[in-house]
Design a protein around this motif. Structure first.
Motif, PDB file in Angstrom:
ATOM      1  N   GLY A   1      -5.568  -2.562   3.076  1.00  0.00           N
ATOM      2  CA  GLY A   1      -5.397  -3.644   2.105  1.00  0.00           C
ATOM      3  C   GLY A   1      -4.009  -3.720   1.481  1.00  0.00           C
ATOM      4  O   GLY A   1      -3.753  -4.588   0.642  1.00  0.00           O
TER       5      GLY A   1
ATOM      6  N   GLY B   1      -4.328  -1.125   7.410  1.00  0.00           N
ATOM      7  CA  GLY B   1      -5.769  -1.384   7.375  1.00  0.00           C
ATOM      8  C   GLY B   1      -6.443  -0.980   6.081  1.00  0.00           C
ATOM      9  O   GLY B   1      -7.663  -0.910   5.994  1.00  0.00           O
TER      10      GLY B   1
ATOM     11  N   GLY C   1      -1.050  -4.468   2.881  1.00  0.00           N
ATOM     12  CA  GLY C   1      -0.303  -5.658   3.308  1.00  0.00           C
ATOM     13  C   GLY C   1      -0.743  -6.887   2.522  1.00  0.00           C
ATOM     14  O   GLY C   1       0.099  -7.655   2.020  1.00  0.00           O
ATOM     15  N   GLN C   2      -2.041  -7.078   2.396  1.00  0.00           N
ATOM     16  CA  GLN C   2      -2.537  -8.247   1.653  1.00  0.00           C
ATOM     17  C   GLN C   2      -2.148  -8.168   0.179  1.00  0.00           C
ATOM     18  O   GLN C   2      -1.747  -9.168  -0.419  1.00  0.00           O
ATOM     19  CB  GLN C   2      -4.057  -8.344   1.783  1.00  0.00           C
ATOM     20  CG  GLN C   2      -4.493  -8.701   3.203  1.00  0.00           C
ATOM     21  CD  GLN C   2      -5.998  -8.585   3.384  1.00  0.00           C
ATOM     22  OE1 GLN C   2      -6.745  -9.346   2.784  1.00  0.00           O
ATOM     23  NE2 GLN C   2      -6.433  -7.648   4.202  1.00  0.00           N
TER      24      GLN C   2
ATOM     25  N   VAL D   1       3.869  -2.704   7.217  1.00  0.00           N
ATOM     26  CA  VAL D   1       3.194  -1.651   6.448  1.00  0.00           C
ATOM     27  C   VAL D   1       3.170  -0.411   7.341  1.00  0.00           C
ATOM     28  O   VAL D   1       2.831  -0.488   8.533  1.00  0.00           O
ATOM     29  CB  VAL D   1       1.763  -2.071   6.041  1.00  0.00           C
ATOM     30  CG1 VAL D   1       0.988  -0.894   5.470  1.00  0.00           C
ATOM     31  CG2 VAL D   1       1.822  -3.208   5.021  1.00  0.00           C
TER      32      VAL D   1
ATOM     33  N   ASP E   1       0.878 -13.887  12.981  1.00  0.00           N
ATOM     34  CA  ASP E   1      -0.504 -13.842  13.463  1.00  0.00           C
ATOM     35  C   ASP E   1      -1.432 -14.551  12.466  1.00  0.00           C
ATOM     36  O   ASP E   1      -1.631 -14.060  11.346  1.00  0.00           O
ATOM     37  CB  ASP E   1      -0.901 -12.373  13.609  1.00  0.00           C
ATOM     38  CG  ASP E   1      -2.281 -12.221  14.229  1.00  0.00           C
ATOM     39  OD1 ASP E   1      -3.085 -13.177  14.165  1.00  0.00           O
ATOM     40  OD2 ASP E   1      -2.560 -11.131  14.759  1.00  0.00           O
TER      41      ASP E   1
HETATM   42  C1  LIG Z   1       0.293  -6.605  10.054  1.00  0.00           C
HETATM   43  C2  LIG Z   1       0.427  -5.652   8.884  1.00  0.00           C
HETATM   44  C3  LIG Z   1       1.624  -6.050   8.025  1.00  0.00           C
HETATM   45  C4  LIG Z   1      -0.846  -5.720   8.034  1.00  0.00           C
HETATM   46  O1  LIG Z   1      -0.752  -4.848   6.919  1.00  0.00           O
HETATM   47  P1  LIG Z   1      -2.007  -3.923   6.541  1.00  0.00           P
HETATM   48  O2  LIG Z   1      -1.732  -3.252   5.258  1.00  0.00           O
HETATM   49  O3  LIG Z   1      -2.315  -3.062   7.707  1.00  0.00           O
HETATM   50  O4  LIG Z   1      -3.133  -5.045   6.402  1.00  0.00           O
HETATM   51  P2  LIG Z   1      -4.355  -5.084   5.372  1.00  0.00           P
HETATM   52  O5  LIG Z   1      -4.987  -3.732   5.328  1.00  0.00           O
HETATM   53  O6  LIG Z   1      -3.960  -5.691   4.080  1.00  0.00           O
HETATM   54  O7  LIG Z   1      -5.275  -6.140   6.092  1.00  0.00           O
HETATM   55  C5  LIG Z   1      -5.995  -5.723   7.183  1.00  0.00           C
HETATM   56  C6  LIG Z   1      -6.485  -6.896   7.911  1.00  0.00           C
HETATM   57  O8  LIG Z   1      -5.451  -7.513   8.642  1.00  0.00           O
HETATM   58  C7  LIG Z   1      -5.766  -7.489  10.032  1.00  0.00           C
HETATM   59  N1  LIG Z   1      -4.703  -6.764  10.667  1.00  0.00           N
HETATM   60  C8  LIG Z   1      -4.276  -5.521  10.415  1.00  0.00           C
HETATM   61  N2  LIG Z   1      -3.264  -5.204  11.236  1.00  0.00           N
HETATM   62  C9  LIG Z   1      -3.055  -6.273  11.993  1.00  0.00           C
HETATM   63  C10 LIG Z   1      -2.158  -6.555  13.026  1.00  0.00           C
HETATM   64  N3  LIG Z   1      -1.251  -5.654  13.465  1.00  0.00           N
HETATM   65  N4  LIG Z   1      -2.205  -7.766  13.572  1.00  0.00           N
HETATM   66  C11 LIG Z   1      -3.121  -8.664  13.153  1.00  0.00           C
HETATM   67  N5  LIG Z   1      -3.992  -8.438  12.192  1.00  0.00           N
HETATM   68  C12 LIG Z   1      -3.969  -7.255  11.615  1.00  0.00           C
HETATM   69  C13 LIG Z   1      -7.051  -6.795  10.241  1.00  0.00           C
HETATM   70  O9  LIG Z   1      -7.916  -7.692  10.889  1.00  0.00           O
HETATM   71  C14 LIG Z   1      -7.532  -6.476   8.882  1.00  0.00           C
HETATM   72  O10 LIG Z   1      -8.662  -7.226   8.580  1.00  0.00           O
HETATM   73  P3  LIG Z   1     -10.047  -6.498   8.301  1.00  0.00           P
HETATM   74  O11 LIG Z   1      -9.774  -5.473   7.251  1.00  0.00           O
HETATM   75  O12 LIG Z   1     -10.938  -7.598   7.855  1.00  0.00           O
HETATM   76  O13 LIG Z   1     -10.380  -5.909   9.630  1.00  0.00           O
HETATM   77  C15 LIG Z   1       0.604  -4.184   9.344  1.00  0.00           C
HETATM   78  O14 LIG Z   1      -0.543  -3.789  10.046  1.00  0.00           O
HETATM   79  C16 LIG Z   1       1.826  -3.948  10.200  1.00  0.00           C
HETATM   80  O15 LIG Z   1       2.908  -3.705   9.676  1.00  0.00           O
HETATM   81  N6  LIG Z   1       1.680  -3.987  11.527  1.00  0.00           N
HETATM   82  C17 LIG Z   1       2.750  -3.737  12.464  1.00  0.00           C
HETATM   83  C18 LIG Z   1       3.906  -4.666  12.332  1.00  0.00           C
HETATM   84  C19 LIG Z   1       3.513  -6.134  12.310  1.00  0.00           C
HETATM   85  O16 LIG Z   1       2.752  -6.555  13.156  1.00  0.00           O
HETATM   86  N7  LIG Z   1       4.045  -6.872  11.310  1.00  0.00           N
HETATM   87  C20 LIG Z   1       3.682  -8.260  11.070  1.00  0.00           C
HETATM   88  C21 LIG Z   1       4.348  -9.210  11.997  1.00  0.00           C
HETATM   89  S1  LIG Z   1       3.562 -10.808  11.948  1.00  0.00           S
END
Ligand SMILES: CC(C)(COP(=O)(O)OP(=O)(O)OC[C@H]1O[C@@H](n2cnc3c(N)ncnc32)[C@H](O)[C@@H]1OP(=O)(O)O)[C@@H](O)C(=O)NCCC(=O)NCCS
Length: 178
Positions: A94, A92, A96-97, A86, A120
Protein backbone atom coordinates in the motif's frame (compact mmCIF):
# COMPACT_ATOMS: atom_id res chain seq x y z
CA UNK A 1 6.01 5.43 7.05
CA UNK A 2 6.52 9.14 6.44
CA UNK A 3 5.24 10.68 3.17
CA UNK A 4 6.96 13.95 2.41
CA UNK A 5 8.59 16.24 -0.15
CA UNK A 6 12.20 15.43 -1.01
CA UNK A 7 15.21 17.44 0.04
CA UNK A 8 18.25 18.07 -2.15
CA UNK A 9 20.27 15.73 0.10
CA UNK A 10 17.92 12.88 -0.93
CA UNK A 11 18.83 13.08 -4.65
CA UNK A 12 21.46 10.31 -4.77
CA UNK A 13 19.27 7.95 -2.69
CA UNK A 14 16.32 8.58 -5.02
CA UNK A 15 18.43 7.82 -8.11
CA UNK A 16 19.63 4.61 -6.45
CA UNK A 17 16.02 3.66 -5.59
CA UNK A 18 14.95 3.96 -9.26
CA UNK A 19 18.04 2.14 -10.50
CA UNK A 20 17.73 -0.80 -8.09
CA UNK A 21 13.94 -1.17 -8.24
CA UNK A 22 13.79 -1.29 -12.04
CA UNK A 23 16.93 -3.48 -12.22
CA UNK A 24 15.11 -5.96 -9.98
CA UNK A 25 11.86 -5.89 -11.96
CA UNK A 26 13.11 -5.47 -15.54
CA UNK A 27 16.86 -6.13 -15.58
CA UNK A 28 20.05 -4.13 -15.06
CA UNK A 29 19.86 -2.29 -18.41
CA UNK A 30 16.39 -0.89 -17.58
CA UNK A 31 17.63 -0.09 -14.06
CA UNK A 32 20.40 2.07 -15.55
CA UNK A 33 17.93 3.81 -17.89
CA UNK A 34 15.55 4.65 -15.03
CA UNK A 35 18.38 5.78 -12.72
CA UNK A 36 19.65 8.12 -15.45
CA UNK A 37 16.12 9.34 -16.19
CA UNK A 38 15.47 10.12 -12.50
CA UNK A 39 18.78 12.03 -12.35
CA UNK A 40 17.97 14.01 -15.49
CA UNK A 41 14.52 14.91 -14.13
CA UNK A 42 16.03 16.31 -10.92
CA UNK A 43 19.05 17.98 -12.58
CA UNK A 44 17.45 19.60 -15.63
CA UNK A 45 13.87 20.46 -14.66
CA UNK A 46 13.29 24.08 -13.58
CA UNK A 47 12.44 24.10 -9.88
CA UNK A 48 8.92 25.44 -10.37
CA UNK A 49 8.16 22.59 -12.79
CA UNK A 50 9.11 19.61 -10.60
CA UNK A 51 7.79 18.17 -7.35
CA UNK A 52 9.39 15.05 -5.94
CA UNK A 53 7.71 13.11 -3.13
CA UNK A 54 9.24 10.33 -1.06
CA UNK A 55 8.14 7.59 1.32
CA UNK A 56 10.62 7.31 4.19
CA UNK A 57 10.96 4.42 6.61
CA UNK A 58 13.03 6.20 9.27
CA UNK A 59 15.82 7.81 7.23
CA UNK A 60 15.58 5.25 4.39
CA UNK A 61 13.83 6.26 1.17
CA UNK A 62 11.65 3.33 0.09
CA UNK A 63 9.44 5.06 -2.47
CA UNK A 64 9.45 8.06 -4.76
CA UNK A 65 7.16 9.71 -7.29
CA UNK A 66 7.78 12.77 -9.44
CA UNK A 67 5.24 15.23 -10.84
CA UNK A 68 6.30 17.70 -13.53
CA UNK A 69 4.46 20.44 -15.37
CA UNK A 70 2.49 19.48 -18.47
CA UNK A 71 1.82 22.70 -20.36
CA UNK A 72 -1.59 23.01 -22.02
CA UNK A 73 -3.10 25.53 -24.40
CA UNK A 74 -5.62 26.35 -21.69
CA UNK A 75 -5.96 28.23 -18.42
CA UNK A 76 -6.18 24.80 -16.72
CA UNK A 77 -2.99 23.56 -15.04
CA UNK A 78 -1.73 19.96 -15.25
CA UNK A 79 1.02 17.83 -13.73
CA UNK A 80 2.39 14.60 -15.13
CA UNK A 81 3.30 11.71 -12.81
CA UNK A 82 6.58 10.04 -13.89
CA UNK A 83 8.62 8.20 -12.81
CA UNK A 84 7.54 6.19 -9.76
CA UNK A 85 9.10 3.36 -7.79
CA UNK A 86 8.59 1.54 -4.51
CA UNK A 87 11.50 -0.53 -3.23
CA UNK A 88 11.19 -4.21 -4.17
CA UNK A 89 11.22 -5.49 -0.56
CA UNK A 90 8.20 -3.40 0.45
CA UNK A 91 6.03 -3.54 -2.70
CA UNK A 92 2.40 -4.65 -2.37
CA UNK A 93 1.90 -3.11 1.09
CA UNK A 94 0.00 0.00 0.00
CA UNK A 95 3.01 2.36 0.08
CA UNK A 96 2.74 3.29 -3.62
CA UNK A 97 -0.94 4.19 -3.33
CA UNK A 98 -0.42 6.14 -0.09
CA UNK A 99 2.49 8.08 -1.64
CA UNK A 100 0.44 9.05 -4.70
CA UNK A 101 -2.55 10.03 -2.53
CA UNK A 102 -0.25 12.22 -0.41
CA UNK A 103 1.14 13.88 -3.56
CA UNK A 104 -2.31 14.41 -5.10
CA UNK A 105 -3.61 16.07 -1.93
CA UNK A 106 -0.71 18.54 -2.07
CA UNK A 107 -1.28 19.25 -5.77
CA UNK A 108 -4.98 19.84 -5.04
CA UNK A 109 -4.11 22.28 -2.26
CA UNK A 110 -1.90 24.14 -4.77
CA UNK A 111 -4.87 24.48 -7.12
CA UNK A 112 -3.62 22.11 -9.82
CA UNK A 113 -6.57 21.15 -12.06
CA UNK A 114 -5.45 17.89 -13.67
CA UNK A 115 -3.05 14.98 -13.09
CA UNK A 116 -2.00 12.72 -15.94
CA UNK A 117 0.33 9.76 -16.23
CA UNK A 118 1.47 7.11 -18.68
CA UNK A 119 1.57 3.68 -17.11
CA UNK A 120 -0.24 0.53 -16.02
CA UNK A 121 -4.02 1.24 -15.76
CA UNK A 122 -4.39 -1.67 -13.30
CA UNK A 123 -2.22 0.08 -10.75
CA UNK A 124 -3.04 3.75 -11.38
CA UNK A 125 -6.81 3.15 -11.43
CA UNK A 126 -6.49 2.40 -7.69
CA UNK A 127 -5.62 6.06 -7.08
CA UNK A 128 -8.23 7.73 -9.26
CA UNK A 129 -6.71 7.63 -12.74
CA UNK A 130 -8.73 6.46 -15.74
CA UNK A 131 -7.87 6.00 -19.38
CA UNK A 132 -8.25 9.17 -21.44
CA UNK A 133 -8.13 9.65 -25.16
CA UNK A 134 -5.88 12.16 -26.84
CA UNK A 135 -9.02 14.08 -27.74
CA UNK A 136 -9.33 14.89 -24.05
CA UNK A 137 -5.67 15.77 -23.53
CA UNK A 138 -3.09 15.40 -26.27
CA UNK A 139 0.05 13.54 -25.17
CA UNK A 140 3.27 15.54 -25.60
CA UNK A 141 4.91 12.78 -27.71
CA UNK A 142 3.51 9.89 -29.79
CA UNK A 143 2.27 7.05 -27.54
CA UNK A 144 3.44 3.50 -28.22
CA UNK A 145 0.85 2.18 -25.71
CA UNK A 146 -2.21 4.48 -25.91
CA UNK A 147 -4.07 2.42 -23.26
CA UNK A 148 -1.52 3.71 -20.76
CA UNK A 149 -2.48 7.39 -21.19
CA UNK A 150 -4.37 8.18 -17.97
CA UNK A 151 -5.80 11.22 -16.25
CA UNK A 152 -7.95 12.55 -13.45
CA UNK A 153 -9.47 15.86 -12.45
CA UNK A 154 -8.20 17.33 -9.17
CA UNK A 155 -10.52 20.34 -8.98
CA UNK A 156 -13.85 18.59 -8.41
CA UNK A 157 -15.02 19.28 -11.94
CA UNK A 158 -15.18 16.66 -14.66
CA UNK A 159 -12.29 16.23 -17.05
CA UNK A 160 -13.29 18.33 -20.04
CA UNK A 161 -11.57 18.03 -23.40
CA UNK A 162 -8.75 20.53 -23.81
CA UNK A 163 -7.91 21.39 -27.37
CA UNK A 164 -4.41 22.01 -28.64
CA UNK A 165 -0.97 20.58 -27.97
CA UNK A 166 0.66 19.70 -24.65
CA UNK A 167 4.29 20.07 -23.69
CA UNK A 168 6.48 18.23 -21.18
CA UNK A 169 9.70 19.11 -19.35
CA UNK A 170 13.02 18.46 -21.20
CA UNK A 171 13.87 15.16 -19.43
CA UNK A 172 10.55 13.67 -20.62
CA UNK A 173 11.00 14.93 -24.15
CA UNK A 174 12.46 11.59 -25.23
CA UNK A 175 10.52 9.32 -27.62
CA UNK A 176 11.97 6.20 -25.94
CA UNK A 177 10.00 6.99 -22.77
CA UNK A 178 6.69 7.08 -24.64
C1 LIG B 1 4.15 -0.20 -9.33
C2 LIG B 1 4.58 0.18 -7.93
C3 LIG B 1 5.01 1.64 -7.90
C4 LIG B 1 3.41 -0.03 -6.97
O1 LIG B 1 3.77 0.33 -5.64
P1 LIG B 1 3.35 -0.63 -4.43
O2 LIG B 1 3.68 0.04 -3.16
O3 LIG B 1 3.95 -1.96 -4.67
O4 LIG B 1 1.78 -0.70 -4.68
P2 LIG B 1 0.61 -0.77 -3.59
O5 LIG B 1 1.00 -1.76 -2.54
O6 LIG B 1 0.21 0.58 -3.13
O7 LIG B 1 -0.57 -1.30 -4.49
C5 LIG B 1 -0.57 -2.63 -4.82
C6 LIG B 1 -1.51 -2.84 -5.93
O8 LIG B 1 -0.97 -2.39 -7.14
C7 LIG B 1 -0.86 -3.48 -8.06
N1 LIG B 1 0.53 -3.57 -8.39
C8 LIG B 1 1.58 -3.73 -7.58
N2 LIG B 1 2.71 -3.79 -8.29
C9 LIG B 1 2.36 -3.64 -9.56
C10 LIG B 1 3.08 -3.62 -10.75
N3 LIG B 1 4.43 -3.77 -10.79
N4 LIG B 1 2.40 -3.43 -11.88
C11 LIG B 1 1.06 -3.30 -11.85
N5 LIG B 1 0.34 -3.33 -10.75
C12 LIG B 1 0.98 -3.50 -9.61
C13 LIG B 1 -1.31 -4.72 -7.40
O9 LIG B 1 -2.37 -5.24 -8.17
C14 LIG B 1 -1.78 -4.30 -6.07
O10 LIG B 1 -3.16 -4.44 -5.97
P3 LIG B 1 -3.78 -5.45 -4.91
O11 LIG B 1 -3.17 -5.10 -3.60
O12 LIG B 1 -5.24 -5.20 -4.99
O13 LIG B 1 -3.34 -6.78 -5.43
C15 LIG B 1 5.76 -0.70 -7.42
O14 LIG B 1 5.33 -2.03 -7.35
C16 LIG B 1 7.01 -0.61 -8.27
O15 LIG B 1 7.83 0.27 -8.05
N6 LIG B 1 7.19 -1.52 -9.22
C17 LIG B 1 8.35 -1.59 -10.07
C18 LIG B 1 8.58 -0.36 -10.89
C19 LIG B 1 7.35 0.10 -11.65
O16 LIG B 1 6.72 -0.70 -12.30
N7 LIG B 1 7.03 1.41 -11.53
C20 LIG B 1 5.82 1.99 -12.09
C21 LIG B 1 5.92 2.26 -13.55
S1 LIG B 1 4.32 2.56 -14.26
Amino acid sequence: MNYTTYQKTDIESIIELFHTTFANSEGEAEGKVLGAFAREMMETTPEQDLQVFVAKDGEKIVGSVMFSTLTLESDKTAKLLSPMAVSTEVQGKGIGQALINHALSILKSQGVDIAVTYGDPNFYSKVGFAQISEEVIKAPLPLSFPEGWLGQSLNGEGLEAISGESGCVPALNNPELW
